[in-house]
Motif scaffolding. Sequence first.
Motif, PDB file in Angstrom:
ATOM      1  N   UNK A  70       0.854  -1.186   0.000  1.00  0.00           N
ATOM      2  CA  UNK A  70       0.000   0.000   0.000  1.00  0.00           C
ATOM      3  C   UNK A  70       0.890   1.235   0.000  1.00  0.00           C
ATOM      4  N   UNK A  71       0.789   2.046  -1.039  1.00  0.00           N
ATOM      5  CA  UNK A  71       1.560   3.287  -1.128  1.00  0.00           C
ATOM      6  C   UNK A  71       3.041   3.067  -0.845  1.00  0.00           C
ATOM      7  N   UNK A  72       3.529   1.899  -1.208  1.00  0.00           N
ATOM      8  CA  UNK A  72       4.934   1.626  -1.017  1.00  0.00           C
ATOM      9  C   UNK A  72       5.299   1.154   0.362  1.00  0.00           C
ATOM     10  N   UNK A  73       4.322   0.971   1.246  1.00  0.00           N
ATOM     11  CA  UNK A  73       4.625   0.465   2.577  1.00  0.00           C
ATOM     12  C   UNK A  73       4.584  -1.054   2.562  1.00  0.00           C
ATOM     13  N   UNK A 114      -6.646  -8.979   2.744  1.00  0.00           N
ATOM     14  CA  UNK A 114      -7.842  -8.304   2.250  1.00  0.00           C
ATOM     15  C   UNK A 114      -8.291  -8.993   0.983  1.00  0.00           C
ATOM     16  N   UNK A 115      -9.616  -9.087   0.836  1.00  0.00           N
ATOM     17  CA  UNK A 115     -10.126  -9.812  -0.326  1.00  0.00           C
ATOM     18  C   UNK A 115      -9.746  -9.127  -1.625  1.00  0.00           C
ATOM     19  N   UNK A 116      -9.751  -7.791  -1.622  1.00  0.00           N
ATOM     20  CA  UNK A 116      -9.479  -7.098  -2.875  1.00  0.00           C
ATOM     21  C   UNK A 116      -7.988  -6.879  -3.077  1.00  0.00           C
ATOM     22  N   UNK A 117      -7.171  -7.520  -2.275  1.00  0.00           N
ATOM     23  CA  UNK A 117      -5.721  -7.294  -2.327  1.00  0.00           C
ATOM     24  C   UNK A 117      -5.063  -8.652  -2.107  1.00  0.00           C
ATOM     25  N   UNK A 118      -5.104  -9.497  -3.129  1.00  0.00           N
ATOM     26  CA  UNK A 118      -4.711 -10.891  -2.892  1.00  0.00           C
ATOM     27  C   UNK A 118      -3.240 -11.088  -2.536  1.00  0.00           C
ATOM     28  N   UNK A 119      -2.388 -10.206  -3.010  1.00  0.00           N
ATOM     29  CA  UNK A 119      -0.962 -10.453  -2.812  1.00  0.00           C
ATOM     30  C   UNK A 119      -0.333  -9.330  -2.007  1.00  0.00           C
ATOM     31  N   UNK A 120      -0.229  -9.470  -0.694  1.00  0.00           N
ATOM     32  CA  UNK A 120       0.421  -8.430   0.106  1.00  0.00           C
ATOM     33  C   UNK A 120       1.910  -8.337  -0.207  1.00  0.00           C
ATOM     34  N   UNK A 121       2.529  -7.270   0.288  1.00  0.00           N
ATOM     35  CA  UNK A 121       3.897  -6.976  -0.119  1.00  0.00           C
ATOM     36  C   UNK A 121       4.929  -7.752   0.683  1.00  0.00           C
ATOM     37  N   UNK A 122       4.516  -8.351   1.780  1.00  0.00           N
ATOM     38  CA  UNK A 122       5.471  -9.062   2.626  1.00  0.00           C
ATOM     39  C   UNK A 122       4.961 -10.476   2.833  1.00  0.00           C
ATOM     40  N   UNK A 123       5.873 -11.410   2.900  1.00  0.00           N
ATOM     41  CA  UNK A 123       5.449 -12.762   3.268  1.00  0.00           C
ATOM     42  C   UNK A 123       5.126 -12.775   4.753  1.00  0.00           C
ATOM     43  N   UNK A 124       4.184 -13.625   5.147  1.00  0.00           N
ATOM     44  CA  UNK A 124       3.710 -13.549   6.518  1.00  0.00           C
ATOM     45  C   UNK A 124       4.717 -14.136   7.499  1.00  0.00           C
ATOM     46  N   UNK A 125       5.303 -15.279   7.135  1.00  0.00           N
ATOM     47  CA  UNK A 125       6.218 -15.918   8.087  1.00  0.00           C
ATOM     48  C   UNK A 125       7.651 -15.526   7.782  1.00  0.00           C
ATOM     49  N   UNK A 126       8.462 -15.597   8.820  1.00  0.00           N
ATOM     50  CA  UNK A 126       9.884 -15.336   8.625  1.00  0.00           C
ATOM     51  C   UNK A 126      10.537 -16.519   7.921  1.00  0.00           C
TER      52      UNK A 126
END
Lengths: 152, 191
Positions: free
Chosen positions: B56-59, B65-77
């Motif tokens: 989101x905005x480079x963060x 989120x349903x409308x955002x299938x691919x977040x910018x960070x993987x969840x697990x380390x």
Amino acid sequence: MLRSVASRLGSAVCSAARTNVQRTCAVTQVRYRHDVEESAEEFDNRYEAFFNRQDVDGWDIRKAMNDLQGLDLVPEPRIIVAALKACRRVNDYALAVRYMEAVQNKCGDKVGEIWPYLRQEIKPTLDELGILTPEEMGYDKPELAVEDVMDM
Amino acid sequence: MLRSLTRTALRQGARISHRAIATTAVRPADASDLTIQEREQIYPKLGNRDIVGYGFNGNPVYIDREEWPAPAVRFRENTAEVQALRAKEQGDWKALTLEEKKGLYRASFRQTYAEMTAPTGEWKTVIAGLLLGLSFTGWVLIWMKTCVYPPMPRTITKEWQVAQAERMVKQRQGAVLGISSQWDYEKNEWK
């Protein structure tokens, strides 16, 4: 003295402005027109070609998926196939399954009609790449009851 | 002296304006390119996770989120077992077991879509709170009626109002357009 400074100042400003103008012009070589509407066919071709790019990476794939998710459409099977193959090229299995889930979500209340068709269309690719559908992964129903982030 | 100063100043000025104009879409450096100190400073909560997208905005944040299938960070380390799975992921995906596939999924994402959209049952709490609020105001109303307000005026009864209407008719109030114009005095009933 003042005159020489002023003349130098003037010429320097002129040359700086000229180079700036040239640079700005060089930036916008592509002229975007707003009077041409992209047809559905062209749209599908564009996204299919995007996913099919050989140098596509995880950033691009995620960007395109997020963009597609924000549009008022369910992607054509060929776009999904291209996306799955792109996931294979960047070795991201999770993203492939995630995208199928996202597409299912995009079907809304017509998921019973649209998803079987999509699954039938992308089935050969799934078999070829060894990807399981969300149902086969057991993700059509909630698997874990993780706490909502809003409740933490 | 002055001339050379002017020239330097102009050169710097021109450079600034160039910089201001030349905006290129530069992809932020991968977090793995940073030193550990830089990483800790810029992404204090990132830990050993991969930044895999723009966000989101480079963060680079993780969010389901349903409308955002691919977040910018993987969840697990990137723990050792996840790294082992990733190494296996490079090969044929048919060789992965279901458990490994699920492990890969959960390494990248926290919740599946089904879990995101699962009903929470929160509506029950909401309805309960609403009814509680309504019943509380009901009790307040009863209390006000019994303890606060004076008794109702004697004119509020039906009998009083009927008697008043009769009296008005007998006094022929409003004989042209009012109440008495509605009364038939010969038949003694309402018209």
